[in-house]
Design an enzyme around this catalytic site. Structure first.
Site: not given
Length: 555
Positions: A198, A262, A407
């Site tokens: 990152e 990204t 879910c």
């Protein structure tokens, strides 16, 4: 008019309202208002109305935001608020079974659907990119894609490693933004270690503070040592993805799995070019946007070349839905050797109408979420993986925003759960209404030929009829919010999607809306894939789905 919300009591400046008392005239409108507030609470740059992916916004600007809030607070049961690209256009008299909000964002004719025209119109204040769930107010933070990332990695382990656990294996990826931050958590749930690169230290710190990553490595060597120790560790490393991936590819260490999340879909705003600091990047973007895009794509090309090298050494490589391959297709011959995640792993689930369903406890009560979770865990004994997921989610997912859960449920399952929850609201077991929604990347909700609909069996990858039909059916069902979005930035010209929100307020009318909207939505997904020739979809057809396309084709 103020430029942004004010802090209320002890709440932070950007926070969704909690409690069991509505501020609006109906709970249907109150639910949508709380979701609008919630996408800012969990968003990346709420002060700019940016929710995720560098540009995905909740509303066009702050005056539009405040006008939307004012309209929702006065909206009657038989009225519909009309939104056009993130701003309110009007309130129309409809009827009590019509949607409360209909929204269309950045839908443009084909020849106008280019990056260049989008950026110019955005600078002129004429349009926004609504993301998928940002301007539809359906984003629930990292958890919105966490279940999907879990399902994806589970399929990778099952298919490529014949394993149910990732113990002793590790994932190399990049991006700890709003959705990317789900990657290390999903990997950890499956026993996989992960190394996430990152470029923004603030995003690393945010993920560490939330428990998303276990360690922040100071060097690449330290990071590699941690993930190779086999201890199911989530490691973050500050750096540029292209630089770090290339360094790993030049060495002797090979990850088991390699991907990326990204914001590479946007070469101007979403991907930091090598050799620039974030501050330099922001400055150059204003002065010379073409140079930024060129340098970003060359950096992406270096990252993709590294992924190909690692794949040649035995790593399982795939693109995770961010157009990375599209950005470099003229720079990296063979970039398409990296498959997309949908045709490679998840399409059999979509064929059955199984996809990223979600619900939000509007009261803010964790107890309300717990009751809903328990219903989800017990209603589907024929699919024990649902109960397994609910247990993992309750134990391991850090809270964020209004209590929510994602879910993967399919046709018939979604409405069954929603109706049971609505009955629990009516009985007082749940203290306030619950909102049901899903990601736009669903069985019938999206056309994107390099993400959800890549490699369709009948060649219909780019056909946008399906999300448009979906939105029509959802409106006919009286869903509370129906949205139709198109791509912006690097997604310009690449996508069309439909989104839905339905509120379980305990009423019989809500029960009808929930059953109709959720069954029509997932049912169209099954029909869409049956039409494309997938036998898994034909096998999933139920008595409420009359499939005609095959009969027409046979005739």
């Amino acid at each position: 008019m103020p430029g942004r919300p004010e802090a209320v009591g002890t709440q932070p400046e950007f926070a969704a309202h909690r409690g069991v008392e509505p501020r609006c005239r109906t709970w249907r409108a109150e639910a949508l208002l709380r979701m609008l507030e919630n996408v800012l609470e969990v968003g990346e740059r709420p002060e700019d109305l940016v929710v995720y992916a560098s540009l995905g916004k909740a509303a066009r600007d702050w005056p539009a935001y405040h006008a939307i809030v004012a309209a929702l607070r006065e909206l009657e049961e038989d009225q519909t608020l009309v939104l056009q690209t993130g701003r309110p256009i009007g309130v129309l008299r409809t009827h009590a079974h019509a949607p409360m909000v209909v929204s269309a964002v950045n839908n443009t004719v084909g020849r106008w659907a280019t990056e260049e025209r989008f950026y110019q119109r955005m600078r002129d204040g004429q349009t926004i990119w609504g993301g998928l769930t940002a301007a539809a107010w359906q984003y629930i933070g990292r958890q919105g894609v966490l279940a999907g990332t879990y399902e994806l990695l589970r399929e990778v382990l099952r298919r490529d490693f014949a394993a149910t656990s990732g113990e002793g294996r590790w994932l190399l990826t990049a991006g700890l933004g709003g959705m990317g931050s789900a990657q290390p958590i999903s990997a950890r749930m499956l026993g996989l270690s992960s190394l996430v690169v990152e470029a923004d230290p603030a995003k690393i710190e945010k993920s560490r503070a939330a428990g998303g990553v276990d360690a922040v490595a100071a060097t690449l060597d330290e990071a590699l040592a941690l993930v190779r120790a086999g201890t199911n560790t989530a490691v973050a490393l500050l750096g540029n993805a292209s630089t770090v991936f290339a360094e790993i590819a030049a060495g002797v260490v090979t990850p088991d799995i390699v991907s990326d999340q990204t914001a590479a879909h946007d070469a101007l705003y979403g991907y930091l070019p090598e050799g620039l600091t974030p501050a330099e990047w922001h400055e150059l973007r204003e002065k010379d946007p073409e140079q930024v895009q060129d340098r970003a794509r060359r950096s992406m090309a270096r990252q993709v070349n590294a992924m190909l090298t690692l794949a040649d050494r035995g790593a399982v490589a795939f693109e995770n839905g961010n157009n990375l391959r599209v950005q470099v297709e003229s720079l990296v011959p063979g970039a398409d050797r990296i498959p997309g995640f949908m045709p490679a792993y998840l399409r059999p689930l979509f064929c059955r109408g199984i996809g990223p369903f979600r619900w939000v406890a509007l009261s803010g009560s964790e107890q309300d979420l717990s009751v809903t979770d328990e219903l989800a865990a017990t209603l589907f004994p024929e699919r024990p993986e649902v109960a397994e997921w609910i247990k993992l989610a309750r134990d391991q997912i850090p809270p964020q925003g209004l209590p929510a859960r994602s879910c993967w449920l399919g046709h018939g399952e979604r409405s069954r759960l929603a109706v049971a929850v609505n009955q629990a609201v009516r009985a007082g077991r749940i203290s306030a209404p619950v909102l049901f929604s899903r990601d736009h990347l669903d069985s019938a909700g999206m056309t994107h030929p390099r993400i959800g609909t890549e490699g369709m069996r009948d060649g219909s990858d780019g056909v946008t009829d399906w999300p448009l039909l979906d939105a029509m059916l959802l409106s006919a069902a009286g869903a509370d919010l129906v949205a139709v979005h198109s791509g912006g930035g690097g997604y310009a010209g690449w996508m069309q999607s439909a989104g839905v929100s339905v509120v379980a307020d305990g009423s019989l009318a809500a029960e009808s809306r929930l059953r109709l909207a959720l069954d029509l939505d997932s049912g169209l997904g099954v029909l869409r894939h049956a039409t494309a020739g997938y036998p898994e979809a034909e096998a999933a057809l139920s008595p409420d789905l009359t499939f005609l396309a095959k009969e027409n084709d046979d005739a």
